[in-house]
Scaffold this motif. Structure first.
Motif, PDB file in Angstrom:
ATOM      1  N   ALA A   1       0.411  -0.758   0.004  1.00  0.00           N
ATOM      2  CA  ALA A   1       0.324  -0.277  -0.331  1.00  0.00           C
ATOM      3  C   ALA A   1       0.703   1.826   0.442  1.00  0.00           C
ATOM      4  O   ALA A   1       0.658   2.429  -0.705  1.00  0.00           O
ATOM      5  CB  ALA A   1      -0.404  -0.200   0.808  1.00  0.00           C
ATOM      6  N   GLU A   2       1.921   1.323   0.703  1.00  0.00           N
ATOM      7  CA  GLU A   2       2.956   2.510   0.610  1.00  0.00           C
ATOM      8  C   GLU A   2       3.691   2.527  -0.569  1.00  0.00           C
ATOM      9  O   GLU A   2       4.199   3.658  -0.926  1.00  0.00           O
ATOM     10  CB  GLU A   2       4.052   2.185   1.566  1.00  0.00           C
ATOM     11  N   ALA A   3       3.909   1.085  -1.295  1.00  0.00           N
ATOM     12  CA  ALA A   3       4.399   1.510  -2.301  1.00  0.00           C
ATOM     13  C   ALA A   3       3.688   2.132  -3.393  1.00  0.00           C
ATOM     14  O   ALA A   3       3.909   3.397  -4.511  1.00  0.00           O
ATOM     15  CB  ALA A   3       5.411   0.018  -2.831  1.00  0.00           C
TER      16      ALA A   3
ATOM     17  N   HIS B   1       3.791   5.409  -5.730  1.00  0.00           N
ATOM     18  CA  HIS B   1       4.060   5.531  -7.212  1.00  0.00           C
ATOM     19  C   HIS B   1       2.824   6.626  -7.232  1.00  0.00           C
ATOM     20  O   HIS B   1       3.226   7.410  -8.206  1.00  0.00           O
ATOM     21  CB  HIS B   1       3.720   3.860  -7.606  1.00  0.00           C
ATOM     22  N   ASP B   2       1.023   6.465  -7.117  1.00  0.00           N
ATOM     23  CA  ASP B   2       0.696   7.840  -7.706  1.00  0.00           C
ATOM     24  C   ASP B   2       1.085   8.802  -6.743  1.00  0.00           C
ATOM     25  O   ASP B   2       0.729   9.565  -7.668  1.00  0.00           O
ATOM     26  CB  ASP B   2      -0.498   7.208  -6.686  1.00  0.00           C
ATOM     27  N   ARG B   3       1.889   9.065  -5.860  1.00  0.00           N
ATOM     28  CA  ARG B   3       2.188  10.761  -5.359  1.00  0.00           C
ATOM     29  C   ARG B   3       3.280  11.280  -6.534  1.00  0.00           C
ATOM     30  O   ARG B   3       2.984  12.501  -6.450  1.00  0.00           O
ATOM     31  CB  ARG B   3       2.846  10.753  -4.563  1.00  0.00           C
ATOM     32  N   ARG B   4       4.374   9.909  -7.274  1.00  0.00           N
ATOM     33  CA  ARG B   4       5.050  10.741  -8.060  1.00  0.00           C
ATOM     34  C   ARG B   4       4.457  10.366  -9.286  1.00  0.00           C
ATOM     35  O   ARG B   4       4.532  11.214  -9.829  1.00  0.00           O
ATOM     36  CB  ARG B   4       6.131   9.154  -8.074  1.00  0.00           C
ATOM     37  N   LEU B   5       3.201  10.463  -9.745  1.00  0.00           N
ATOM     38  CA  LEU B   5       3.431   9.941 -11.003  1.00  0.00           C
ATOM     39  C   LEU B   5       1.756  11.554 -10.819  1.00  0.00           C
ATOM     40  O   LEU B   5       2.015  12.760 -11.646  1.00  0.00           O
ATOM     41  CB  LEU B   5       1.792   8.817 -11.445  1.00  0.00           C
TER      42      LEU B   5
ATOM     43  N   ALA C   1      -4.635  12.678   4.082  1.00  0.00           N
ATOM     44  CA  ALA C   1      -6.467  12.587   3.381  1.00  0.00           C
ATOM     45  C   ALA C   1      -6.827  11.335   4.195  1.00  0.00           C
ATOM     46  O   ALA C   1      -6.092  10.000   4.178  1.00  0.00           O
ATOM     47  CB  ALA C   1      -6.512  12.584   1.338  1.00  0.00           C
ATOM     48  N   PRO C   2      -7.739  11.418   4.249  1.00  0.00           N
ATOM     49  CA  PRO C   2      -8.374   9.941   4.647  1.00  0.00           C
ATOM     50  C   PRO C   2      -8.489   8.450   4.316  1.00  0.00           C
ATOM     51  O   PRO C   2      -8.591   7.923   4.644  1.00  0.00           O
ATOM     52  CB  PRO C   2     -10.310   9.745   5.485  1.00  0.00           C
ATOM     53  N   GLY C   3      -7.874   8.528   2.611  1.00  0.00           N
ATOM     54  CA  GLY C   3      -7.639   7.540   1.932  1.00  0.00           C
ATOM     55  C   GLY C   3      -6.464   7.221   2.032  1.00  0.00           C
ATOM     56  O   GLY C   3      -6.034   6.374   1.212  1.00  0.00           O
ATOM     57  N   ASN C   4      -5.436   8.645   2.684  1.00  0.00           N
ATOM     58  CA  ASN C   4      -4.116   7.703   2.921  1.00  0.00           C
ATOM     59  C   ASN C   4      -3.781   5.625   2.976  1.00  0.00           C
ATOM     60  O   ASN C   4      -4.170   5.243   4.276  1.00  0.00           O
ATOM     61  CB  ASN C   4      -3.153   8.198   4.051  1.00  0.00           C
ATOM     62  N   ALA C   5      -2.999   5.365   1.710  1.00  0.00           N
ATOM     63  CA  ALA C   5      -3.019   4.080   1.770  1.00  0.00           C
ATOM     64  C   ALA C   5      -2.410   3.582   3.377  1.00  0.00           C
ATOM     65  O   ALA C   5      -2.742   2.702   3.369  1.00  0.00           O
ATOM     66  CB  ALA C   5      -1.789   3.781   0.903  1.00  0.00           C
ATOM     67  N   THR C   6      -1.820   4.087   3.871  1.00  0.00           N
ATOM     68  CA  THR C   6      -1.159   3.352   5.219  1.00  0.00           C
ATOM     69  C   THR C   6      -2.036   4.250   6.343  1.00  0.00           C
ATOM     70  O   THR C   6      -2.820   2.300   6.865  1.00  0.00           O
ATOM     71  CB  THR C   6       0.196   4.374   5.664  1.00  0.00           C
TER      72      THR C   6
ATOM     73  N   ALA D   1      -4.580   0.886   5.410  1.00  0.00           N
ATOM     74  CA  ALA D   1      -3.994  -0.827   6.028  1.00  0.00           C
ATOM     75  C   ALA D   1      -3.815  -0.554   7.533  1.00  0.00           C
ATOM     76  O   ALA D   1      -4.088  -2.204   7.508  1.00  0.00           O
ATOM     77  CB  ALA D   1      -2.575  -0.820   5.286  1.00  0.00           C
ATOM     78  N   ARG D   2      -3.284   0.545   7.965  1.00  0.00           N
ATOM     79  CA  ARG D   2      -3.484   0.120   9.403  1.00  0.00           C
ATOM     80  C   ARG D   2      -5.646  -0.618  10.044  1.00  0.00           C
ATOM     81  O   ARG D   2      -5.057  -1.255  10.343  1.00  0.00           O
ATOM     82  CB  ARG D   2      -3.574   1.279   9.667  1.00  0.00           C
ATOM     83  N   ARG D   3      -5.657   0.499   8.996  1.00  0.00           N
ATOM     84  CA  ARG D   3      -7.926  -0.428   9.102  1.00  0.00           C
ATOM     85  C   ARG D   3      -7.750  -1.116   9.048  1.00  0.00           C
ATOM     86  O   ARG D   3      -8.789  -1.528  10.005  1.00  0.00           O
ATOM     87  CB  ARG D   3      -8.456   1.131   8.833  1.00  0.00           C
ATOM     88  N   LEU D   4      -7.925  -1.570   8.195  1.00  0.00           N
ATOM     89  CA  LEU D   4      -7.624  -3.220   7.207  1.00  0.00           C
ATOM     90  C   LEU D   4      -7.090  -4.524   8.972  1.00  0.00           C
ATOM     91  O   LEU D   4      -7.445  -5.118   8.675  1.00  0.00           O
ATOM     92  CB  LEU D   4      -7.134  -3.205   6.103  1.00  0.00           C
TER      93      LEU D   4
END
Length: 142
Positions: free
Chosen positions: A83-85, A89-93, A111-116, A119-122
């Motif tokens: 998720a972090e990777a 990647h999305d941030r770079r794009l 943002a609440p949709g932050n991948a990290t 992943a923590r909530r999951l």
């Protein structure tokens, strides 16, 4: 970041023995993690000798922190790292607006949709579901 006292540049390639000693992680654990984490791919030369780049060492440190200090399973740690990777990647794009403009909007990283965070909530949800499953199993046994 790991501190190496071997006289090499910070960006130099390191052997598995050097990484093992610097991070206090046994070589067999590092080899096992290479099998379990698809993102961990040190260079391999003839004879199978491994050479870790700075990015590989940073990833090993992150895996160690997730698994041995934050209590993630190997699969959970892999999920967080992927998720972090993807987020990076999305941030770079999205950052390829102009060659000189390397900024990332604060709203993007918080943002609440932050991948990290996702992943923590999951991982928390999964742990809660496992607790419910265990309670149900105990109830059925009684």
């Amino acid at each position: 970041m790991a501190q190496f006292d071997d006289g090499k540049d910070d960006g130099a390639l390191r052997t598995i023995g050097e990484v093992s000693e610097a991070l206090d992680i046994k070589p067999h654990v590092l080899r096992y993690w290479e099998q379990q984490f698809s993102l961990l791919k040190p260079l391999k030369r003839s004879g199978g000798r491994r050479y870790y780049r700075s990015s590989d060492i940073a990833l090993v440190e992150r895996i160690d922190r997730l698994v041995n200090h934050e209590g993630y399973t190997l699969k959970g740690a892999e999920t967080v790292l992927r998720a972090e990777a993807k987020s990076e990647h999305d941030r770079r794009l999205s950052g390829e607006r102009r060659s000189g403009d390397r900024r990332v909007d604060a709203a993007d990283s918080a943002a609440p949709g932050n991948a990290t965070e996702r992943a923590r909530r999951l991982a928390e949800t999964l742990a809660g579901l496992k607790r419910v499953r265990d309670r149900l199993a105990r109830a059925l046994e009684a």
